[in-house]
Design an enzyme around this catalytic site. Structure first.
Site, PDB file in Angstrom:
ATOM      1  N   ARG A 186       0.942  -0.988  -0.014  1.00  0.00           N
ATOM      2  CA  ARG A 186       0.230   0.418   0.106  1.00  0.00           C
ATOM      3  C   ARG A 186       1.002   1.530  -0.061  1.00  0.00           C
ATOM      4  O   ARG A 186       0.586   2.701  -0.170  1.00  0.00           O
ATOM      5  CB  ARG A 186      -1.288  -0.010   1.044  1.00  0.00           C
ATOM      6  CG  ARG A 186      -1.600  -0.641   1.227  1.00  0.00           C
ATOM      7  CD  ARG A 186      -3.234  -1.309   0.362  1.00  0.00           C
ATOM      8  NE  ARG A 186      -3.862  -2.137   0.056  1.00  0.00           N
ATOM      9  CZ  ARG A 186      -3.771  -3.281  -0.261  1.00  0.00           C
ATOM     10  NH1 ARG A 186      -2.160  -3.623  -0.113  1.00  0.00           N
ATOM     11  NH2 ARG A 186      -5.009  -4.528  -0.007  1.00  0.00           N
ATOM     12  N   ARG A 216       0.225   7.261  28.090  1.00  0.00           N
ATOM     13  CA  ARG A 216       0.434   7.994  26.129  1.00  0.00           C
ATOM     14  C   ARG A 216       1.674   7.177  25.862  1.00  0.00           C
ATOM     15  O   ARG A 216       1.690   6.952  24.736  1.00  0.00           O
ATOM     16  CB  ARG A 216       1.377   9.109  27.239  1.00  0.00           C
ATOM     17  CG  ARG A 216       2.269   9.577  27.796  1.00  0.00           C
ATOM     18  CD  ARG A 216       2.149  10.731  28.816  1.00  0.00           C
ATOM     19  NE  ARG A 216       3.877  10.481  29.547  1.00  0.00           N
ATOM     20  CZ  ARG A 216       3.839  10.502  30.471  1.00  0.00           C
ATOM     21  NH1 ARG A 216       2.889   9.902  31.185  1.00  0.00           N
ATOM     22  NH2 ARG A 216       5.328  10.013  31.673  1.00  0.00           N
ATOM     23  N   ASP A 274      12.021  15.012  26.247  1.00  0.00           N
ATOM     24  CA  ASP A 274      11.836  15.816  27.260  1.00  0.00           C
ATOM     25  C   ASP A 274      12.759  16.944  27.414  1.00  0.00           C
ATOM     26  O   ASP A 274      12.578  17.135  28.914  1.00  0.00           O
ATOM     27  CB  ASP A 274      10.385  15.000  28.099  1.00  0.00           C
ATOM     28  CG  ASP A 274      10.702  14.835  28.343  1.00  0.00           C
ATOM     29  OD1 ASP A 274      11.942  14.029  29.183  1.00  0.00           O
ATOM     30  OD2 ASP A 274      10.240  14.278  29.741  1.00  0.00           O
ATOM     31  N   CYS A 291      19.685  26.543  13.215  1.00  0.00           N
ATOM     32  CA  CYS A 291      19.533  25.558  14.436  1.00  0.00           C
ATOM     33  C   CYS A 291      18.462  25.462  15.327  1.00  0.00           C
ATOM     34  O   CYS A 291      18.252  26.720  15.476  1.00  0.00           O
ATOM     35  CB  CYS A 291      20.852  24.971  15.041  1.00  0.00           C
ATOM     36  SG  CYS A 291      22.184  26.235  16.112  1.00  0.00           S
ATOM     37  N   CYS A 319      19.285  28.680  17.626  1.00  0.00           N
ATOM     38  CA  CYS A 319      19.083  29.870  17.324  1.00  0.00           C
ATOM     39  C   CYS A 319      17.263  30.071  17.822  1.00  0.00           C
ATOM     40  O   CYS A 319      17.076  31.274  17.935  1.00  0.00           O
ATOM     41  CB  CYS A 319      18.840  29.605  15.756  1.00  0.00           C
ATOM     42  SG  CYS A 319      19.898  29.577  14.898  1.00  0.00           S
ATOM     43  N   CYS A 379       6.289  16.415  30.894  1.00  0.00           N
ATOM     44  CA  CYS A 379       4.888  15.818  31.758  1.00  0.00           C
ATOM     45  C   CYS A 379       4.739  15.891  32.576  1.00  0.00           C
ATOM     46  O   CYS A 379       3.877  15.396  33.523  1.00  0.00           O
ATOM     47  CB  CYS A 379       5.056  14.885  30.701  1.00  0.00           C
ATOM     48  SG  CYS A 379       5.156  14.528  28.763  1.00  0.00           S
TER      49      CYS A 379
END
Length: 250
Positions: free
Chosen positions: A12, A71, A128, A171, A174, A187
């Protein structure tokens, strides 16, 4: 050349004019590093494995905690207290035994990244941790590897990618200069809604696949902001920051 089994598995995807057999062979030859196997890394890893990325390197030094399960969709209740990287490798191998999956149950320290990143074609930053993100940014720029970075907090997500094959590329530093953010929430401290991670993680995997296929990448040097409460998506063009300590735009 693709095997008969691969032609069937990816049929597919192969029928898409943007992919075809040539594109699928590019994916099969690709080596990709995923740093962070949490709420973002889970959908990213699942989609890249399903797409037939030939070699995945999974980097995470944490163990599965019950609070992750809301999650982090790679893991089940019986995976508690086990290495995320090793469990993820087992899950992905079961999902697609045609690919090679390598677990790295360690934190992505800068010295380790300098040894490992030159061996891959693309890095996906799903962490994170701000220090690790800046380390990934520095190393990917040094060795000219493209990187797709994403984050989600609460109902809000961000996505951006950098093509460091060009010295003119801005980057991450910046956008977020190192040392300017003293208190960074994650989180664990601020909470997050699971499906928003699924949305941004899917976008991150999609951009990674497009980079490997040589297709136009909408997030290259452009910060995409997603608000799950309103389903609003907007993009901001990133300009090089004069005097950036990493990429030296002047």
């Amino acid at each position: 050349m693709l095997s008969r089994k691969e032609l069937q598995r990816y049929s597919r995807q192969i029928m898409l004019p943007q992919v075809g057999e040539e594109g699928q062979e590019k994916l099969a030859a690709a080596r990709v590093m995923i740093v962070g196997l949490g709420g973002l890394g889970s959908p990213v890893a699942l989609y890249l494995a399903a797409a037939g990325i030939g070699e995945l390197h999974l980097v995470d030094g944490d163990q599965v905690d019950i609070s992750n399960l809301q999650r982090q969709i790679l893991y089940k209740t019986n995976h508690r207290d086990k290495s995320k990287a090793q469990v993820a490798a087992q899950q992905l191998t079961a999902a697609n035994p045609e690919i090679r999956v390598h677990a790295h149950p360690c934190m992505a320290e800068e010295s380790w990244l300098r040894d490992q990143v030159p061996e891959v074609d693309l890095v996906l930053d799903c962490t994170d941790n701000l220090e690790i993100r800046h380390a990934i940014n520095r190393v990917c720029r040094e060795v000219q590897r493209p990187v797709v970075m994403a984050s989600v907090l609460g109902f809000s997500g961000q996505l951006i990618s950098f093509d460091f094959s060009s010295q003119q590329s801005p980057c991450y530093a910046c956008l977020f200069p190192p040392g300017q953010q003293r208190e960074v929430q994650n989180c664990s401290t601020a909470g997050v809604i699971g499906p928003a991670l699924g949305v941004i993680g899917s976008m991150q995997a999609l951009e990674g696949i497009k980079i490997l296929l040589g297709l136009p990448v909408a997030s290259r040097g452009k910060l995409h902001l997603f608000e799950a409460e309103t389903l609003e998506l907007r993009a901001l063009q990133l300009q090089g920051n004069n005097g950036c300590p990493v990429c030296g735009h002047e």
